[in-house]
Design an enzyme around this catalytic site. Structure first.
Site, PDB file in Angstrom:
ATOM      1  N   GLY A 183       1.687   4.006  13.452  1.00 55.88           N
ATOM      2  CA  GLY A 183       2.335   2.776  13.876  1.00 55.88           C
ATOM      3  C   GLY A 183       1.596   2.025  14.941  1.00 55.88           C
ATOM      4  O   GLY A 183       1.179   0.813  15.051  1.00 55.88           O
ATOM      5  N   GLU A 216       9.146   0.749  11.196  1.00 50.14           N
ATOM      6  CA  GLU A 216      10.068   1.760  11.262  1.00 50.14           C
ATOM      7  C   GLU A 216       9.386   3.260  11.300  1.00 50.14           C
ATOM      8  O   GLU A 216       8.643   3.561  10.385  1.00 50.14           O
ATOM      9  CB  GLU A 216      10.752   1.879   9.915  1.00 50.14           C
ATOM     10  CG  GLU A 216      12.188   2.131  10.001  1.00 50.14           C
ATOM     11  CD  GLU A 216      12.256   3.649   9.341  1.00 50.14           C
ATOM     12  OE1 GLU A 216      12.345   4.671  10.006  1.00 50.14           O
ATOM     13  OE2 GLU A 216      12.257   3.444   8.010  1.00 50.14           O
ATOM     14  N   LYS A 242       0.972  -1.238  -0.091  1.00 50.47           N
ATOM     15  CA  LYS A 242      -0.059  -0.202  -0.074  1.00 50.47           C
ATOM     16  C   LYS A 242       0.846   1.192  -0.002  1.00 50.47           C
ATOM     17  O   LYS A 242       1.595   1.665   1.001  1.00 50.47           O
ATOM     18  CB  LYS A 242      -0.988   0.217   1.263  1.00 50.47           C
ATOM     19  CG  LYS A 242      -1.958   0.835   1.183  1.00 50.47           C
ATOM     20  CD  LYS A 242      -2.148   2.305   0.785  1.00 50.47           C
ATOM     21  CE  LYS A 242      -2.100   2.965   1.999  1.00 50.47           C
ATOM     22  NZ  LYS A 242      -1.782   4.418   2.015  1.00 50.47           N
ATOM     23  N   CYS A 280      12.979  10.421   8.808  1.00 54.63           N
ATOM     24  CA  CYS A 280      12.687  10.009  10.038  1.00 54.63           C
ATOM     25  C   CYS A 280      13.812   9.990  10.998  1.00 54.63           C
ATOM     26  O   CYS A 280      13.802  10.238  12.124  1.00 54.63           O
ATOM     27  CB  CYS A 280      12.035   8.490  10.259  1.00 54.63           C
ATOM     28  SG  CYS A 280      13.024   7.524   9.088  1.00 54.63           S
ATOM     29  N   GLU A 289       8.328  15.291  16.734  1.00 56.10           N
ATOM     30  CA  GLU A 289       9.046  15.146  15.666  1.00 56.10           C
ATOM     31  C   GLU A 289       8.414  16.126  14.631  1.00 56.10           C
ATOM     32  O   GLU A 289       7.145  16.022  14.428  1.00 56.10           O
ATOM     33  CB  GLU A 289       8.726  13.671  15.082  1.00 56.10           C
ATOM     34  CG  GLU A 289       9.443  13.507  13.524  1.00 56.10           C
ATOM     35  CD  GLU A 289       9.141  12.122  12.952  1.00 56.10           C
ATOM     36  OE1 GLU A 289       8.286  11.556  13.205  1.00 56.10           O
ATOM     37  OE2 GLU A 289      10.384  11.610  12.436  1.00 56.10           O
ATOM     38  N   SER A 328       4.475   7.164  10.580  1.00 59.18           N
ATOM     39  CA  SER A 328       4.460   8.177  11.882  1.00 59.18           C
ATOM     40  C   SER A 328       4.253   6.966  12.908  1.00 59.18           C
ATOM     41  O   SER A 328       3.745   5.970  12.868  1.00 59.18           O
ATOM     42  CB  SER A 328       3.455   9.145  11.857  1.00 59.18           C
ATOM     43  OG  SER A 328       2.208   8.366  11.729  1.00 59.18           O
ATOM     44  N   THR A 329       4.782   7.432  14.326  1.00 57.07           N
ATOM     45  CA  THR A 329       4.726   6.603  15.417  1.00 57.07           C
ATOM     46  C   THR A 329       3.238   6.618  15.703  1.00 57.07           C
ATOM     47  O   THR A 329       2.639   5.346  16.271  1.00 57.07           O
ATOM     48  CB  THR A 329       5.430   7.196  16.758  1.00 57.07           C
ATOM     49  OG1 THR A 329       6.786   6.854  16.234  1.00 57.07           O
ATOM     50  CG2 THR A 329       5.356   6.636  17.805  1.00 57.07           C
ATOM     51  N   GLU A 330       2.497   7.379  15.289  1.00 59.26           N
ATOM     52  CA  GLU A 330       0.811   7.511  15.806  1.00 59.26           C
ATOM     53  C   GLU A 330       0.362   6.398  14.826  1.00 59.26           C
ATOM     54  O   GLU A 330      -0.552   5.672  15.531  1.00 59.26           O
ATOM     55  CB  GLU A 330       0.482   9.049  15.365  1.00 59.26           C
ATOM     56  CG  GLU A 330      -0.987   9.422  15.615  1.00 59.26           C
ATOM     57  CD  GLU A 330      -1.334  10.820  14.902  1.00 59.26           C
ATOM     58  OE1 GLU A 330      -0.231  11.322  14.266  1.00 59.26           O
ATOM     59  OE2 GLU A 330      -2.410  10.820  14.854  1.00 59.26           O
TER      60      GLU A 330
END
Ligand code: ADP
Length: 501
Positions: free
Chosen positions: A255, A272, A197, A306, A403, A251-253
């Site tokens: 993720g 990642e 995707k 990142c 970030e 993004s961590t969000e």
């Protein structure tokens, strides 16, 4: 929306390719979305239409997963590692044969300078396939002497690494082709099949790569490429019951959302994610090198990395000189359209990103930071933001903690290279990368060992290689990309034991 004028700078064949709605790749065929929907892709340098692309959703993801399952149980699963390796190598060759075109697409779609895409994104993508092609024939199990039973001679045990199966891969927009290469090449080398995707902001280079995958001889359904939005196509892939593993970069969000979606069926996940990487310049460093390295550390790819060296720590006695040197470098950076050969920094990728970065700049200045240079978006068409150096920051400011993913550096002085410096450098939820600049290599290595990050660069920054593992500690992710290390993301280990006597 009128068609972007930047497209005029590319050859007629690529203009023709862009002028047709781009379909998605499912089961070796180029198809439109089942819903018939398309979405518009924008040129971030002009805010004008670049291309229309099929908009995949849950129904297309489902068709792609079924195709990937058939390919896994069919031709790909039966193919010898050597034959697989040759196809993977051929993909790398074809990327290099189409270097200019892929770099043009990357520049138009993402906004990055054509010259950068041509020397970095595209060749590194090719190398990822070349490097991984060798691993296809080198994935080995082990003979294991049993801990308690070996002496009896009764049993013989070995391990057998097997492909994890159908892999869902979700990638971001900052290095669209390279992120596709980082994900696809190891999955193919280990014998998995894939539903990829791509990011809604930048689907084009991966779709062109899809054409090259077929040209290289990849059997139908081994790689399926579905463009679409995160909340629809991405979420459908992350929660699809017949996907064995999800590999995500972003993004961590998001993720965390991926983990939630995958956890319902305990689907395997590698991630990642974001970073807020410290870049530490000690008083004995080669100052000119460190200034240029720290400039590239934050401003390469417009700060949309990142691993960007976004938190600069400089020893007090050289702080003013270093901060002023980076600010002077920033002022010299020529901003412009990515396809203009004079351009050194293009626009940010999208209006959303432009709004996000502008918001951070505003918040930093409101909280008391001072901009040595930059500090504001540019008042012109396109999503341009001035490269910015912020000083007089304190550790609680949003610009220091979060970030930004844009060309914004926060610079802080420190007195001594002691535990307080290490604590400050590690004072982040992230742990992706770090830089250390010093002529005293013993000291630099001591610091490198104390930093909680997956990558540390000493007297350099942004050095990536297909052979080097890359990934994060803490909330920067799970698992590693690239190198031998990434193979474990895509393998299961089976232990086989035989009774001999
Ligand atoms: P950014 O915020 O920098 O755009 P994201 O993490 O949002 O980065 O996006 C990275 C990738 O994740 C993109 O391909 C995006 O479509 C996808 N994505 C976004 N939201 C979701 C979601 N809820 N589930 C799955 N994928 C998602």
């Amino acid at each position: 929306m009128t068609i972007s004028t930047t497209v005029d700078r590319v050859p007629a064949a690529l203009r023709a390719w862009l002028s047709k709605p781009r379909p998605m790749l499912i089961d070796g065929k180029w198809v439109q979305a089942k819903s018939g929907k398309v979405f518009e892709v924008q040129d971030p340098a002009t805010e004008m239409l670049l291309a229309k692309v099929a908009e995949g959703d849950a129904a297309d993801i489902d068709a792609a997963v079924k195709a990937a399952r058939r390919a896994l149980e069919g031709p790909w699963g039966r193919m010898s590692p050597s034959a697989r390796g040759r196809i993977i190598h051929k993909i790398g060759d074809l990327i290099l044969e189409n270097l200019d075109e892929l770099a043009q697409l990357e520049s138009l779609d993402n906004g990055k300078p054509f010259g950068v895409a041509r020397v970095a994104d595209v060749p590194l993508s090719a190398d990822m396939f070349h490097y991984m092609s060798g691993w296809a024939t080198k994935i080995e199990g082990k003979y294991i002497p049993l801990s308690t039973l070996a002496a009896s001679g009764q049993f013989m045990s070995y391990t057998r690494p097997e492909p994890v199966g159908v892999v869902g891969q979700i990638i971001p927009w900052n290095f669209p082709l390279l992120m596709a290469a980082w994900k696809l090449a190891p999955a193919l080398a280990t014998g998995c099949t894939v539903v990829l995707k791509v990011a809604e902001e930048t689907p084009l280079s991966a779709l062109r790569l899809g054409e090259l995958l077929l040209e290289a001889g990849l059997p139908d359904g081994v790689v399926n490429i579905v463009p679409g939005f995160g909340e629809t196509a991405g979420a459908a892939l992350a929660s699809h019951p017949d996907v064995d593993k999800i590999a995500f970069t972003g993004s961590t969000e998001v993720g965390k959302l991926i983990v939630q979606a995958a956890s319902r069926d305990l689907r395997k996940v590698s991630l990642e994610l974001g970073g807020k990487s410290p870049n530490i310049i000690l008083g004995d460093a080669d100052i000119d090198e460190a200034i240029d390295g720290a400039t590239a550390g934050i401003f390469f790819n417009h700060g949309q990395c990142c691993n960007a060296g976004s938190r600069l720590f400089v020893q007090e006695k050289i702080f003013d000189k270093v901060a002023a040197g980076i600010a002077a470098n920033a002022e010299k950076i020529r901003l412009g359209v990515g396809m203009d050969p004079e351009t050194q920094m293009g626009p940010l990728v999208s209006q959303v990103q432009h709004g996000r970065v502008s918001g951070y700049l505003k918040s930093g200045l409101e909280e008391g930071a001072r901009a040595l240079t930059g500090g504001a978006p540019l008042n012109m068409p396109g999503y341009f933001v001035k490269p910015t150096v912020l000083v007089d920051t304190h550790p609680d400011m949003k610009v220091v903690r979060e970030e930004i993913f844009g060309p914004v550096l926060v610079a802080t002085p420190f007195k001594e290279a002691d535990d307080r410096l290490i604590a400050a450098a590690n004072d982040t939820v992230y742990g992706l990368a770090a830089g250390v600049w010093s002529r005293d290599l013993a000291q630099a290595h001591r610091i490198a060992h104390q930093i909680k990050a997956g990558t540390v660069w000493i007297n350099c920054f942004h050095v990536f290689d297909s052979a080097l593992p890359f990934g994060g500690y803490k909330q920067s992710g799970w698992g590693r990309e690239m190198g031998q290390a990434v193979l474990s993301n895509y393998l299961e280990t089976k232990a086989v034991t035989t009774r001999l006597a």
